[in-house]
Design a protein around this motif. Structure first.
Motif, short mmCIF file in Angstrom:
data_model
loop_
_atom_site.label_atom_id
_atom_site.label_comp_id
_atom_site.label_asym_id
_atom_site.label_seq_id
_atom_site.Cartn_x
_atom_site.Cartn_y
_atom_site.Cartn_z
N GLU A 103 4.09 -7.74 -4.83
CA GLU A 103 4.20 -7.10 -3.38
C GLU A 103 3.82 -5.52 -3.75
O GLU A 103 5.24 -4.90 -4.45
CB GLU A 103 4.67 -7.61 -2.27
N PRO A 104 2.87 -5.02 -3.72
CA PRO A 104 2.77 -3.82 -4.00
C PRO A 104 3.70 -2.95 -2.52
O PRO A 104 3.25 -3.20 -1.44
CB PRO A 104 0.88 -3.21 -3.42
N VAL A 105 3.99 -1.58 -3.21
CA VAL A 105 5.05 -1.24 -1.84
C VAL A 105 4.54 -0.09 -0.99
O VAL A 105 3.17 0.24 -1.31
CB VAL A 105 6.31 -0.06 -2.78
N GLU A 106 4.80 -0.30 -0.68
CA GLU A 106 4.14 0.13 0.85
C GLU A 106 4.10 1.68 0.88
O GLU A 106 2.97 2.18 0.68
CB GLU A 106 5.59 0.82 2.40
N GLU A 107 4.79 2.63 0.15
CA GLU A 107 4.28 3.22 -0.33
C GLU A 107 2.79 3.93 -1.07
O GLU A 107 1.81 4.73 -0.85
CB GLU A 107 5.47 4.71 -1.23
N SER A 108 2.67 2.94 -2.06
CA SER A 108 1.34 2.80 -2.25
C SER A 108 -0.08 2.85 -1.98
O SER A 108 -1.09 3.10 -2.15
CB SER A 108 1.71 1.52 -3.29
N CYS A 109 0.71 1.26 -0.83
CA CYS A 109 -0.51 1.08 -0.18
C CYS A 109 -0.96 2.78 0.25
O CYS A 109 -2.44 2.73 0.60
CB CYS A 109 -0.23 0.10 0.93
N ARG A 110 -0.20 3.31 1.21
CA ARG A 110 -0.23 4.29 1.61
C ARG A 110 -1.32 4.96 1.27
O ARG A 110 -1.98 6.21 1.19
CB ARG A 110 1.07 5.00 2.41
N ARG A 111 -0.75 5.27 -0.54
CA ARG A 111 -1.27 6.79 -1.05
C ARG A 111 -2.96 6.63 -0.93
O ARG A 111 -3.48 7.00 -1.14
CB ARG A 111 -1.01 6.80 -2.44
N TYR A 112 -2.89 5.02 -1.49
CA TYR A 112 -4.74 4.58 -1.79
C TYR A 112 -4.97 4.61 -0.39
O TYR A 112 -6.50 4.99 -0.56
CB TYR A 112 -4.64 3.05 -2.30
N TYR A 113 -4.70 5.17 1.26
CA TYR A 113 -5.15 4.52 2.43
C TYR A 113 -5.23 5.94 1.97
O TYR A 113 -6.83 6.25 2.64
CB TYR A 113 -5.01 4.10 3.04
N ASP A 114 -4.59 6.77 1.93
CA ASP A 114 -4.81 8.22 2.13
C ASP A 114 -5.83 8.28 0.80
O ASP A 114 -6.83 9.34 1.58
CB ASP A 114 -3.81 8.78 2.37
N ASN A 115 -6.12 8.79 0.01
CA ASN A 115 -7.16 8.28 -0.92
C ASN A 115 -8.72 8.04 -1.09
O ASN A 115 -9.53 8.92 -1.55
CB ASN A 115 -5.99 8.53 -2.54
N ASN A 116 -8.44 7.30 -0.12
CA ASN A 116 -9.54 6.10 -0.05
C ASN A 116 -10.18 6.18 2.02
O ASN A 116 -10.89 5.02 1.53
CB ASN A 116 -9.40 5.25 -0.55
N ARG A 117 -9.97 6.89 2.73
CA ARG A 117 -9.97 6.90 3.45
C ARG A 117 -11.64 6.66 4.39
O ARG A 117 -12.69 5.55 5.02
CB ARG A 117 -10.13 8.03 4.55
N ARG A 118 -12.08 7.19 3.37
CA ARG A 118 -14.26 6.41 3.50
C ARG A 118 -14.22 5.26 3.12
O ARG A 118 -15.02 4.81 3.93
CB ARG A 118 -14.65 7.20 2.94
N ARG A 119 -13.69 4.42 2.22
CA ARG A 119 -13.69 2.84 2.35
C ARG A 119 -13.21 2.43 3.33
O ARG A 119 -13.75 0.87 3.76
CB ARG A 119 -12.91 2.49 0.81
N PHE A 120 -12.69 2.41 4.49
CA PHE A 120 -12.05 2.85 5.74
C PHE A 120 -12.94 2.68 6.63
O PHE A 120 -11.89 2.54 7.82
CB PHE A 120 -10.08 2.27 5.75
N ARG A 121 -13.59 2.70 6.63
CA ARG A 121 -14.89 3.13 8.56
C ARG A 121 -15.91 2.98 8.08
O ARG A 121 -16.19 2.35 7.05
CB ARG A 121 -14.85 4.68 7.83
N SER A 122 -15.83 2.59 9.49
CA SER A 122 -17.29 1.85 9.32
C SER A 122 -18.15 2.50 9.13
O SER A 122 -18.17 3.34 10.13
CB SER A 122 -16.63 0.58 10.86
N GLY A 123 -19.69 1.67 9.27
CA GLY A 123 -21.13 3.08 9.37
C GLY A 123 -20.70 3.01 10.43
O GLY A 123 -21.22 2.71 11.71
N ASP A 124 -21.68 4.86 10.25
CA ASP A 124 -22.44 4.80 11.78
C ASP A 124 -23.94 4.20 12.69
O ASP A 124 -24.33 3.37 11.48
CB ASP A 124 -23.14 6.56 11.13
N ILE A 125 -23.96 4.12 13.36
CA ILE A 125 -25.06 3.01 13.85
C ILE A 125 -25.78 4.57 15.07
O ILE A 125 -25.53 5.35 15.40
CB ILE A 125 -24.89 2.39 14.95
N TYR A 126 -27.26 3.75 14.13
CA TYR A 126 -28.61 4.94 14.20
C TYR A 126 -29.18 3.87 15.51
O TYR A 126 -29.41 2.73 15.59
CB TYR A 126 -29.41 5.11 13.52
N GLU A 127 -29.37 4.57 16.17
CA GLU A 127 -30.52 4.12 17.67
C GLU A 127 -31.96 4.99 17.29
O GLU A 127 -31.62 6.01 17.19
CB GLU A 127 -29.67 4.04 18.83
N ALA A 128 -32.87 3.83 17.02
CA ALA A 128 -34.25 4.74 16.96
C ALA A 128 -35.39 4.50 17.26
O ALA A 128 -35.70 2.68 17.15
CB ALA A 128 -34.32 5.44 15.30
#
Length: 276
Positions: A103-128
């Motif tokens: 199991e990956p250690v907590e620090e590795s998971c946190r580091r990946y999250y901090d370096n790839n925050r855009r991957r963990f963001r829902s997409g913008d929604i446009y009303e048009a």
């Protein structure tokens, strides 16, 4: 997970059709490789054959190692009742023994999250909303002129957008005054999205937008910013990804080790002994 991706054939496009292929003296029949080639998408039959040969050589390496270690197959049955073959069970047992998953250690998971925050963001929604003026090669000039005329009217009176859509648009959205509802990335053609996503809320496009459907006039009504997924919610996904990545790397190294110890003929695997 497939171990096949760990090594590569040299010059697959030039693979000789009848070269004898063997692993530690065990010959892989030409007919078996040819049958396996049907499962490999490639630019040419020679490439498909080479990919099949690579897969079967690696499989033979793993089976020989499993037998050398005295592993016993314990086939599993899936939810549809399909039973695993003894050879597949042996390969699975060998990989499980040789490549333990930590199991990956907590620090590795946190580091990946901090370096790839855009991957963990829902997409913008446009009303048009939009107005579509259909165009063919024969009517393109007239359609462009009509679109420009509507834009000019809307510059004077933006409130007339819905009426213009109902009167002129070739899109079914005209029934709703051109309203397209909520749009997320990937729903519309790329050029439409590029233009819409660059607009500010309340803006109406000042120039006609050409797509394969015709000429568009866009109006962005609202942009709803995507939300970032908290680390605690993202962590299981990150841990699974890191675990899978480490396992693939470990399998690649394990196969390379087996290849260096083996006498492989007819195919050159990276790190292999023997010869062609």
């Amino acid at each position: 997970m497939s171990a096949v991706s760990a090594c590569s054939v040299k010059s697959p496009g030039a693979f000789p059709a009848r070269t004898e292929i063997s692993v530690n003296g065990v010959v892989l029949p030409y007919a078996v490789i040819a049958a396996e080639a049907q499962n490999h998408a490639a630019d040419s039959p020679a490439q498909a054959f080479a990919e099949a040969a690579r897969a079967l050589v690696i499989r033979e390496l793993l089976l020989q190692e499993a037998k050398r270690l005295g592993l016993t197959p314990a086939p599993e049955t899936d939810a549809q009742g399909r039973r695993e073959t003894d050879e597949d069970a042996l390969v699975r047992a060998l990989v499980a023994q040789a490549i333990p998953r930590d199991e990956p250690v907590e620090e590795s998971c946190r580091r990946y999250y901090d370096n790839n925050r855009r991957r963990f963001r829902s997409g913008d929604i446009y009303e048009a909303a939009h107005i579509l003026i259909a165009a063919t090669p024969e009517t393109e000039a007239a359609a462009l002129a009509a679109t420009r005329e509507i834009i000019a009217r809307l510059k004077r009176d933006p409130s007339g957008f819905a009426d213009a859509a109902r009167a002129c648009s070739a899109c079914p959205s005209r029934e709703n005054g051109g309203n397209l509802g909520q749009i997320t990335r990937g729903q519309m053609v790329p050029e439409f999205e590029r233009a819409l996503f660059a607009m500010a809320p309340g803006e109406i496009s000042q120039e006609p937008l050409r797509t394969r459907f015709g000429f568009h006039i866009l109006r962005l009504d609202r942009k709803i910013e995507g939300r970032e997924l908290p680390f605690d919610q993202a962590r299981p996904r990150i841990a699974a990804f890191l675990s899978e990545t480490r396992a693939r790397q470990a399998i690649a190294g394990f196969i390379a080790h087996l290849a260096r110890q083996a006498d492989i003929r007819g195919v050159l695997l990276e790190g292999a002994g023997g010869g062609a």
